[in-house]
Design a protein around this motif. Structure first.
Motif, mmCIF file in Angstrom:
data_model
loop_
_atom_site.group_PDB
_atom_site.id
_atom_site.type_symbol
_atom_site.label_atom_id
_atom_site.label_comp_id
_atom_site.label_asym_id
_atom_site.label_seq_id
_atom_site.Cartn_x
_atom_site.Cartn_y
_atom_site.Cartn_z
ATOM 1 N N ARG A 88 -56.713 -52.544 3.365
ATOM 2 C CA ARG A 88 -56.845 -52.875 2.121
ATOM 3 C C ARG A 88 -55.566 -52.488 1.431
ATOM 4 N N CYS A 198 -59.979 -56.800 -6.284
ATOM 5 C CA CYS A 198 -60.385 -56.874 -5.065
ATOM 6 C C CYS A 198 -61.626 -56.167 -5.146
ATOM 7 N N LYS A 200 -65.256 -55.215 -3.114
ATOM 8 C CA LYS A 200 -65.922 -55.049 -1.771
ATOM 9 C C LYS A 200 -67.434 -55.444 -1.740
ATOM 10 N N TRP A 231 -60.690 -61.246 -3.146
ATOM 11 C CA TRP A 231 -59.317 -60.950 -3.605
ATOM 12 C C TRP A 231 -58.997 -62.283 -4.637
#
Length: 386
Positions: A88, A198, A200, A231
Motif C-alpha cells: 500500500r 485509502c 482499509k 482507493w
C-alpha cells in the motif's frame, strides 16, 4: 495495559526487565510473574511479560521485526501484515504522495510502512496506550512521524496529501460486519472517499457498498485473503483489483484485464483462483489468461486444455473423472489404492471431513479430489497439482 508501566518499560531499567521477561516467557505464568516482581512493581512486571508474550505471538505476522516492536493484544490482532502495508505504501509513493495522516493509527503498522516509503506521516488514535505504542514503534525503527491522541472525526486532514483510515470493525458483541458498527462510522468513511484517500476494510465488503469512482482492491498474502482497501480521488485507477503477494513477488489483476470467458467442458487442467481474485469478481480474467473457461457460471473453478503458471490461481492436472455418487466414488478410490485424500469442493453441499470419514479409505496412495458442478451436474475430478 497500564500507560505508566509501558512508559517505564521504555527506560533502561524497563528494557532490562523486558529482556529478562523474554527469557522466562515460556515458563509457568505465575513463576514468571514472581521472578520479574523481584525487580519491579506488579504493573511493570505485567507490562514486561505481556510484551514478551505478544512479541512471540507477533512473529508469524511481523517476522524479525516482532522482536523490536511493541504491541497491545487488540492492536496485534488488527494490525496490517507488513507485506500488505508495504504494498500500500508503495502505491502511495508511486502516486508521489508527499504526506499522509493515519486516522486511527493503532500501534502504527501502516505508519511504519508509509514512513519507510518516504512519506511525511502523522497518526492519531483515541487510545493513549496505542498512541504510546505507535510512537515507540517508530522510535524503535528510527523512523520519523508524529502521533497524538485525538478523535479521527475531528481532525483537520486537509493539509495532508492523503488520508488513511482503518475503521475498527467491532461492536460490544465482538467483530462486526455491519458498517453501522464501525468506528469511525461508515458516513465518515464516505466523506473521506470524496478526496485522495485509502480506507482499509474487511475483505467481505459487498461490491454495491463501494461508492462510484472508488477503486476496491482485494489483497492476499501467500494465498490467504488479508483485507480489502478502497482507493479514491487520484489514487483510484480502476474499479476492481486483485493483488496477490507471494514468494515470487507481487502481481495484480484488474477489471481491465477481464474480457470475459465462456462456460465450457472440463479440459485437461483445472485452476483454482486465488481468494483475492474471487472476492474481486475477476475469475473470468484468470480464465482468459489461461485460454480457458468456467466449469459453471456461478462457481470459481477455471478449466483449460493448456498448462499455465499464473500467480492468480493454483493449477491441477485432471487425471480422470470419477463417479459422483458416494458409493461408486468409494469403490473407485479403493480400486486405485487411495488412502490419503485431500478433498476440495465448491458449489456442492459436501462437508469434506465428514465425507472422508465415511469413505473409510485405507490404501497407500495419496490424491486430491475436487467436488463441484459442471453444467449444473455434480462432478468428481481426480487431480494432481502441477
Amino acid at each position: 495495559m497500564d500507560l505508566d508501566a509501558f512508559a517505564w518499560l521504555l527506560t533502561d531499567d524497563g528494557q532490562g526487565l523486558l529482556r529478562e521477561a523474554e527469557e522466562v516467557a515460556d515458563a509457568d505464568p505465575l513463576a514468571a510473574q514472581t521472578a520479574l516482581r523481584r525487580r519491579a512493581t506488579p504493573e511493570q512486571a505485567a507490562a514486561a511479560l505481556t510484551q514478551a508474550t505478544l512479541r512471540r505471538r507477533a512473529a508469524p505476522k511481523f517476522g524479525d521485526l516482532a522482536a523490536r516492536l511493541y504491541f497491545t493484544p487488540d492492536g496485534l490482532e488488527q494490525a496490517t501484515r507488513p507485506s500488505v502495508a508495504r504494498h500500500r505504501a508503495a502505491r502511495l509513493a508511486a502516486y508521489e504522495a508527499a504526506s499522509l495522516v493515519d486516522l486511527g493509527c493503532s500501534i502504527g503498522g501502516d505508519l511504519i510502512a508509509a514512513a519507510e516509503a518516504g512519506l511525511v506521516c502523522a497518526g492519531v488514535d483515541l487510545d493513549p496506550v496505542r498512541v504510546a505504542v505507535a510512537r515507540a514503534n517508530l522510535d524503535a525503527l528510527g523512523l520519523p512521524g508524529a502521533v497524538s491522541v485525538a478523535d479521527a472525526t475531528e481532525v483537520d486532514h486537509s493539509p495532508f496529501a492523503v488520508t488513511f483510515a482503518d475503521p475498527a470493525r467491532r461492536s460490544a458483541r465482538g467483530r462486526s460486519f455491519d458498517v453501522d458498527d464501525w468506528t469511525p462510522p461508515w458516513s465518515f468513511v464516505e466523506s473521506l472517499l470524496r478526496r485522495d484517500a485509502c480506507v482499509k476494510v474487511a475483505p467481505g465488503i459487498p461490491h454495491d457498498l463501494v461508492p462510484a469512482d472508488v477503486e476496491a482492491e482485494w489483497v492476499s498474502d501467500h494465498g490467504e485473503v488479508k483485507e480489502a482497501a478502497l482507493w479514491s480521488g487520484g489514487l483510484a485507477t480502476t474499479a476492481r483489483r486483485a493483488t496477490v503477494i507471494g514468494d515470487g513477488g507481487l502481481a495484480t489483476l484488474t477489471e481491465d484485464d477481464d474480457p470475459g470467458a465462456p462456460v465450457r467442458a472440463t479440459g485437461a487442467f483445472l485452476y483454482e483462483p486465488d481468494g483475492a481474485v474471487i472476492r474481486a469478481g475477476l475469475v473470468t480474467a484468470v480464465a482468459a489468461g489461461v485460454d480457458g473457461g468456467l466449469l459453471d457460471q456461478h462457481i470459481a473453478y477455471v478449466t483449460s486444455d493448456a498448462a499455465f503458471r499464473t500467480p492468480f490461481a493454483r493449477g491441477y492436472r485432471v487425471r480422470e473423472q470419477l463417479p459422483y455418487r458416494e458409493k461408486q466414488l468409494r469403490a473407485a478410490l479403493r480400486e486405485r489404492g487411495i488412502g490419503r485424500l485431500t478433498i476440495k469442493k465448491r458449489g456442492v453441499d459436501v462437508v469434506p471431513e465428514q465425507l472422508r470419514k465415511r469413505l473409510a479409505l485405507s490404501g497407500d496412495a495419496e490424491a486430491t479430489l475436487v467436488l463441484t458442478r459442471v453444467a449444473g451436474q455434480g462432478t468428481a475430478l481426480l487431480v494432481e497439482p502441477f
